[in-house]
Design an enzyme around this catalytic site. Structure first.
Site, PDB file in Angstrom:
ATOM      1  N   HIS A  73       3.231 -16.042   2.162  1.00  9.42           N
ATOM      2  CA  HIS A  73       4.015 -15.386   3.159  1.00  9.42           C
ATOM      3  C   HIS A  73       4.315 -16.104   4.392  1.00  9.42           C
ATOM      4  O   HIS A  73       3.259 -16.483   5.174  1.00  9.42           O
ATOM      5  CB  HIS A  73       3.327 -14.018   3.672  1.00  9.42           C
ATOM      6  CG  HIS A  73       4.169 -13.283   4.430  1.00  9.42           C
ATOM      7  ND1 HIS A  73       3.917 -11.870   4.529  1.00  9.42           N
ATOM      8  CD2 HIS A  73       5.308 -13.416   5.243  1.00  9.42           C
ATOM      9  CE1 HIS A  73       5.043 -11.317   5.243  1.00  9.42           C
ATOM     10  NE2 HIS A  73       5.713 -12.179   5.785  1.00  9.42           N
ATOM     11  N   ALA A 119       0.797  -1.139  -0.145  1.00 12.58           N
ATOM     12  CA  ALA A 119      -0.122  -0.067   0.012  1.00 12.58           C
ATOM     13  C   ALA A 119       0.872   1.287  -0.075  1.00 12.58           C
ATOM     14  O   ALA A 119       1.775   1.436   0.734  1.00 12.58           O
ATOM     15  CB  ALA A 119      -0.867   0.075   1.300  1.00 12.58           C
ATOM     16  N   CYS A 135      -3.013 -10.018   5.288  1.00 10.30           N
ATOM     17  CA  CYS A 135      -3.160  -8.564   5.907  1.00 10.30           C
ATOM     18  C   CYS A 135      -3.178  -9.088   7.439  1.00 10.30           C
ATOM     19  O   CYS A 135      -4.266  -9.601   7.909  1.00 10.30           O
ATOM     20  CB  CYS A 135      -3.972  -7.780   5.655  1.00 10.30           C
ATOM     21  SG  CYS A 135      -3.837  -6.332   6.453  1.00 10.30           S
TER      22      CYS A 135
END
Length: 379
Positions: free
Chosen positions: A182, A20, A110
């Site tokens: 991740h 972002a 996230c």
């Protein structure tokens, strides 16, 4: 060393992770320019900033601006944050019908508390049925096209609640063309060390589609080492490229077995900073573009000798002319400092993950979490 993701053939198995406020068209253009200049081609996949599916469907101007691609950018890769199968379908169908991108990725990684406490981000794959329905909706919307759908997620919520093996199996089963892990839990956020052994476990568990690894790729050798140690098919690079947009050229050369580009001197870094600022000004206008540039200054200057006064002025720069004057004060002959490699950006500390009340009670609950599609961060 190529990577096939559905209809997309990538000459290099290196993917830029959406971040972002970072991976906008300016940064992606810069990375692509440097890879082309230093290696002779652009070969990886550069994903735009993550956008919220609901905001895209509602055509919010800021979100549409985030989906800007360069005139020669290909493949155009767009990542969605989403929690609702119907909204996912609508957003993916919009991307298809309006030719907005050549590739759709979905982010379930996230770890930010304001996201997970609503059931979004890294919390969502715990709800296996809902997760599967979301992936299936995106795949259904792209049927009959050459647009592949891929999915990124974390190891799980915390050490007691791993979800990555189920998430990989479900995503592949619903038609995802690749999955990316991740290798941290949501509880770790960006702290500590990524557990590459879990990438290897996912690769062993999911054999029908490519598995990409993400976490702690900070210099050229890391990508090859991750692929060798885990057997993964490609790597996803995030924080390691902050202030180092030339990293993709280094990674591509290392994986191809060709000569790696010489690390830039401070003078070359100054030229790259100026180009980055120019691209940001083109995208956002000079005022906002230079404000956006400020956060990149510390990343670019990491390890280089520069006085605190000059650094401070560069961190508050307002115009391209002002930036030019400050960059002229740098010694262009200073070589790239070896200690400038390593973790960059946010790291945070491990902590318990905020979740909606009763979230862990039923992993097969398909209810869409209320208010969880009002965010815009990455993971």
């Amino acid at each position: 060393m190529a990577l096939q993701i559905g209809s997309l053939t990538l000459r290099s198995p290196v993917v830029l992770a959406p971040m972002a406020g970072v991976t906008n068209v300016a940064f992606r253009t810069l990375c692509r320019e440097l890879e082309d200049e230093l290696t002779g081609s652009t070969s990886g996949l550069y994903v735009c900033e993550m956008v919220t599916a609901r905001a895209l469907v509602e055509r919010q101007p800021a979100t549409l601006h985030m989906t800007t691609f360069g005139p020669t950018e290909t493949p155009r890769s767009l990542q969605l944050y989403t929690v609702d199968p119907q909204t996912t379908y609508d957003a993916a169908k919009m991307i298809v019908d309006e030719d907005m991108a050549d590739h759709i990725d979905m982010n379930f990684g996230c770890p930010v508390p304001k996201v997970t406490r609503k059931g979004g981000g890294a919390a969502l794959p715990y709800k296996r049925s809902l997760f599967g329905a979301i992936v299936a909706a995106a795949v259904r919307a792209t049927e009959g096209t050459d647009i592949p759908v891929t999915v990124k997620f974390r190891i799980g919520i915390d050490d007691a609640h791993h979800t990555h093996l189920d998430a990989g199996r479900i995503a592949a089963g619903e038609g995802a063309a690749a999955v990316a892990l991740h290798a941290r839990t949501a509880a770790q956020r960006y702290s500590g060390t990524a557990d590459w052994s879990e990438i290897a476990r996912l690769k062993d568990h999911v054999r029908d589609v490519p598995v990409l690894g993400n976490g702690d790729i900070f210099h050229a050798d890391d990508a090859a080492r991750m692929m060798t140690e885990t057997g993964c098919d490609g790597v996803v690079v995030g924080r390691g490229c902050l202030g180092r947009p030339w990293l993709f050229a280094e990674l591509s050369a290392a994986l191809r077995g060709t000569e790696r580009p010489t690390p830039p001197t401070l003078g070359r870094v100054a030229d790259i900073m100026r180009r980055h600022a120019e691209l940001l000004a083109d995208h956002h206008g000079e005022d906002r573009g230079l404000r956006e540039m400020r956060k990149h200054v510390a990343w670019y200057m990491r390890g280089f000798p520069a006085g605190s006064d000059l650094r401070q002025k560069m961190a508050t720069v307002s115009t391209l002319v002002e930036l030019d004057g400050l960059l002229d004060q740098l010694d262009p002959t200073v070589p790239f400092p070896p200690d400038a490699e390593g973790p960059r950006g946010r790291q945070g500390s491990p902590s318990s993950v905020a979740l909606p009340d009763g979230w862990l009670d039923d992993p097969e609950d398909c209810a869409v979490p209320a208010g969880a599609d009002l965010m815009h961060s990455g993971g």
